[in-house]
Design a protein around this motif. Structure first.
Motif, PDB file in Angstrom:
ATOM      1  N   GLN A   1       1.123   4.073  -2.973  1.00 35.62           N
ATOM      2  CA  GLN A   1       0.856   5.489  -2.714  1.00 35.62           C
ATOM      3  C   GLN A   1       2.047   6.364  -3.098  1.00 35.62           C
ATOM      4  OE1 GLN A   1      -0.094   5.061   1.428  1.00 35.62           O
ATOM      5  NE2 GLN A   1      -2.305   4.819   1.069  1.00 35.62           N
TER       6      GLN A   1
ATOM      7  N   ASP B   1     -12.587  -5.106   2.260  1.00 33.57           N
ATOM      8  CA  ASP B   1     -11.860  -3.942   2.788  1.00 33.57           C
ATOM      9  C   ASP B   1     -10.446  -3.871   2.217  1.00 33.57           C
ATOM     10  OD1 ASP B   1     -14.002  -3.137   4.280  1.00 33.57           O
ATOM     11  OD2 ASP B   1     -13.308  -4.088   6.141  1.00 33.57           O
ATOM     12  N   ASP B   2      -9.783  -5.031   2.090  1.00 32.61           N
ATOM     13  CA  ASP B   2      -8.435  -5.060   1.508  1.00 32.61           C
ATOM     14  C   ASP B   2      -8.460  -4.559   0.068  1.00 32.61           C
ATOM     15  OD1 ASP B   2      -7.151  -6.112   3.780  1.00 32.61           O
ATOM     16  OD2 ASP B   2      -7.721  -8.158   3.222  1.00 32.61           O
ATOM     17  N   LYS B   3      -9.437  -5.018  -0.695  1.00 33.27           N
ATOM     18  CA  LYS B   3      -9.537  -4.609  -2.099  1.00 33.27           C
ATOM     19  C   LYS B   3      -9.798  -3.111  -2.215  1.00 33.27           C
ATOM     20  CE  LYS B   3     -11.169  -9.114  -3.717  1.00 33.27           C
ATOM     21  NZ  LYS B   3     -12.284  -9.865  -4.368  1.00 33.27           N
ATOM     22  N   VAL B   4     -10.689  -2.603  -1.346  1.00 30.77           N
ATOM     23  CA  VAL B   4     -10.984  -1.170  -1.374  1.00 30.77           C
ATOM     24  C   VAL B   4      -9.741  -0.358  -1.036  1.00 30.77           C
ATOM     25  CG1 VAL B   4     -12.292   0.669  -0.233  1.00 30.77           C
ATOM     26  CG2 VAL B   4     -13.442  -1.449  -0.898  1.00 30.77           C
ATOM     27  N   LEU B   5      -8.994  -0.789  -0.019  1.00 32.80           N
ATOM     28  CA  LEU B   5      -7.767  -0.079   0.352  1.00 32.80           C
ATOM     29  C   LEU B   5      -6.765  -0.069  -0.800  1.00 32.80           C
ATOM     30  CD1 LEU B   5      -7.171  -1.327   4.030  1.00 32.80           C
ATOM     31  CD2 LEU B   5      -7.633   1.032   3.290  1.00 32.80           C
ATOM     32  N   GLY B   6      -6.617  -1.211  -1.453  1.00 35.55           N
ATOM     33  CA  GLY B   6      -5.659  -1.301  -2.556  1.00 35.55           C
ATOM     34  C   GLY B   6      -6.038  -0.410  -3.721  1.00 35.55           C
TER      35      GLY B   6
ATOM     36  N   TYR C   1      -6.954  -5.680  -8.944  1.00 34.46           N
ATOM     37  CA  TYR C   1      -6.671  -6.403  -7.702  1.00 34.46           C
ATOM     38  C   TYR C   1      -7.018  -7.866  -7.913  1.00 34.46           C
ATOM     39  CZ  TYR C   1      -6.433  -6.903  -2.547  1.00 34.46           C
ATOM     40  OH  TYR C   1      -6.090  -7.240  -1.254  1.00 34.46           O
TER      41      TYR C   1
ATOM     42  N   LEU D   1       0.832  -1.207   0.000  1.00 36.88           N
ATOM     43  CA  LEU D   1       0.000   0.000   0.000  1.00 36.88           C
ATOM     44  C   LEU D   1       0.865   1.255   0.000  1.00 36.88           C
ATOM     45  CD1 LEU D   1      -2.953  -0.748   2.479  1.00 36.88           C
ATOM     46  CD2 LEU D   1      -3.083  -0.388   0.007  1.00 36.88           C
ATOM     47  N   GLU D   2       1.887   1.272   0.855  1.00 34.67           N
ATOM     48  CA  GLU D   2       2.772   2.441   0.943  1.00 34.67           C
ATOM     49  C   GLU D   2       3.529   2.647  -0.365  1.00 34.67           C
ATOM     50  OE1 GLU D   2       3.789   2.253   5.732  1.00 34.67           O
ATOM     51  OE2 GLU D   2       4.973   1.078   4.307  1.00 34.67           O
TER      52      GLU D   2
ATOM     53  N   ASP E   1      -8.068   2.209  -3.640  1.00 33.80           N
ATOM     54  CA  ASP E   1      -8.018   3.609  -3.209  1.00 33.80           C
ATOM     55  C   ASP E   1      -6.583   4.125  -3.128  1.00 33.80           C
ATOM     56  OD1 ASP E   1     -10.735   3.843  -3.095  1.00 33.80           O
ATOM     57  OD2 ASP E   1     -10.893   3.602  -0.909  1.00 33.80           O
ATOM     58  N   ALA E   2      -5.641   3.219  -2.902  1.00 33.24           N
ATOM     59  CA  ALA E   2      -4.233   3.632  -2.841  1.00 33.24           C
ATOM     60  C   ALA E   2      -3.687   3.976  -4.221  1.00 33.24           C
ATOM     61  CB  ALA E   2      -3.391   2.534  -2.209  1.00 33.24           C
TER      62      ALA E   2
END
Length: 406
Positions: A64, A85-90, A98, A60-61, A92-93
């Protein structure tokens, strides 16, 4: 295409990268986020395959950080974390897609193709150089419709040459492009071996010298093969052999190119020999032994190719070439330098100065003629690409002036 695969599971990374290389991708592997970031600063990747759980800098970092630099390079997360939630975070980053493990190779490659099709720079479905065609979708190569049976590395080498056919590809650059960083790169002999194999297969379909060697530098595609098949065969047959005597060639009329060559050399016998070599090909040859009057000669005769012979007392050829490349009226002019030194450093200096090509001195008639015809054909292709009208396509001088004014 060159991919960066960031994955700390070495066994999985080796398996998937091996499968991708069978699909003609070049794959570099990084086992942590910091190593991946360092590679991204030095190598222009086409896409990155990225795990989420990585040491030093997680996926993720890293994603970004890539997006914060303004990069639009496609990013595909490939990870075992499979919750919504993992997919959304990825995504959104900044990821473009995915996938969750376990996953099949066919799905991974399908997602890769889809992402690469969406890039801002469209993917060319096929690369061509005259009768040579490379179908990037089917990974097939043909010459004049005849299939070429290539190894994966030969295919990738041919693709590299086709993507920039006007470049001289150096041995080191080819090694960097075609061999991944996580493996010990071979020596330059490996490049020569693959070139030899390619030439052998091209020779079998009638294109023996489609790949040119620029001695001491590297390889490029022969511009003469950009002509139609009929023109190509006639032009190749017209080349004199190295053993043919100059006097014998004088009486053998060649296809008329209707072009003008300006030759600058302080040595009068050299000038006469060059004139005697080129005129049987229908080339108009203008001779000059004074480099100080070069710009006057250019304006008066408006040549299609400039040949610079031996260094002059007042100014050397490389300086002339550098000055020429800064002149808006004449920086397009194909320039060929005659040289008796063919060590890599000298050849590098010739191209660095802005020359388009070089030929050996003492003059080898067949080499000089072929290289000049190559330059003339290259000029024709450049101006054809601007879709010129027939009335002006044979006069690059007017077009050059027009482009400068625009």
């Amino acid at each position: 295409m060159r991919l960066l695969f960031v994955e700390d599971d070495s066994e999985f990374a080796a398996q998937l990268s091996g499968a991708l290389m069978q699909q003609h991708y070049i794959v570099d592997i990084a086992t942590d986020g910091e190593t991946a970031w360092s590679l991204l600063q030095t190598v222009p990747y086409d896409l990155i395959l990225l795990d989420l759980m990585l040491p030093k800098l997680n996926g993720l970092e890293l994603c970004q950080r890539i997006r914060s630099q303004g990069s639009s390079m496609p990013i595909l997360f490939l990870t075992a974390k499979n919750t919504i939630d993992d997919k959304v975070l990825g995504l959104d980053a900044g990821a473009d897609d995915y996938l969750t493990k376990p996953v099949g190779v066919r799905e991974v490659t399908a997602r890769l193709r889809a992402l690469l099709r969406r890039r801002a720079v469209p993917i060319v479905p096929a690369l061509t150089w005259g009768l040579l065609q490379l179908d990037l979708g089917c990974h097939e190569a043909t010459y004049g419709g005849t299939p070429l049976s290539l190894t994966p590395k030969e295919y990738m080498l041919l693709e590299l040459l086709l993507r920039r056919g006007d470049w001289v590809h150096k041995h080191a650059a080819i090694l960097e492009q075609l061999w991944a960083f996580d493996r010990d790169p071979p020596s330059e002999d490996a490049v020569r071996s693959h070139i030899k194999g390619l030439r052998r297969k091209l020779k079998a379909v009638g294109a023996a010298d489609l790949i040119e060697t620029v001695y001491g530098v590297g390889y490029r595609l022969n511009p003469i093969y950009l002509t139609s098949s009929v023109q190509n065969e006639a032009l190749l047959r017209s080349r004199p052999s190295d053993s043919m005597a100059t006097d014998d060639r004088a009486d053998q009329k060649r296809p008329c190119i209707a072009s003008k060559i300006l030759v600058v050399d302080r040595n009068a016998p050299h000038l006469e020999l060059i004139q005697h070599t080129l005129e049987p090909f229908g080339l108009e040859v203008v001779l000059s032994n004074d480099p100080m009057t070069l710009w006057q000669a250019l304006d008066t005769h408006r040549p299609d190719v400039l040949v610079l012979g031996a260094d002059m007392p007042a100014v050397d050829r490389l300086t002339l070439c550098r000055v020429l490349r800064k002149d808006l009226r004449w920086n397009w002019l194909p320039t060929l330098i005659l040289t008796s030194e063919t060590d890599p450093e000298t050849i590098h200096q010739i191209f660095e100065a802005g020359a388009d090509d070089f030929a050996h001195q003492p003059i080898v008639a067949s080499e000089l003629v072929t290289r000049i015809l190559n330059r003339l054909e290259r000029v024709r292709m450049i101006y054809s690409s601007f879709e010129m009208k027939q009335s002006t396509c044979n006069n690059p001088h007017q077009q050059a002036e027009k482009l400068v004014l625009e």
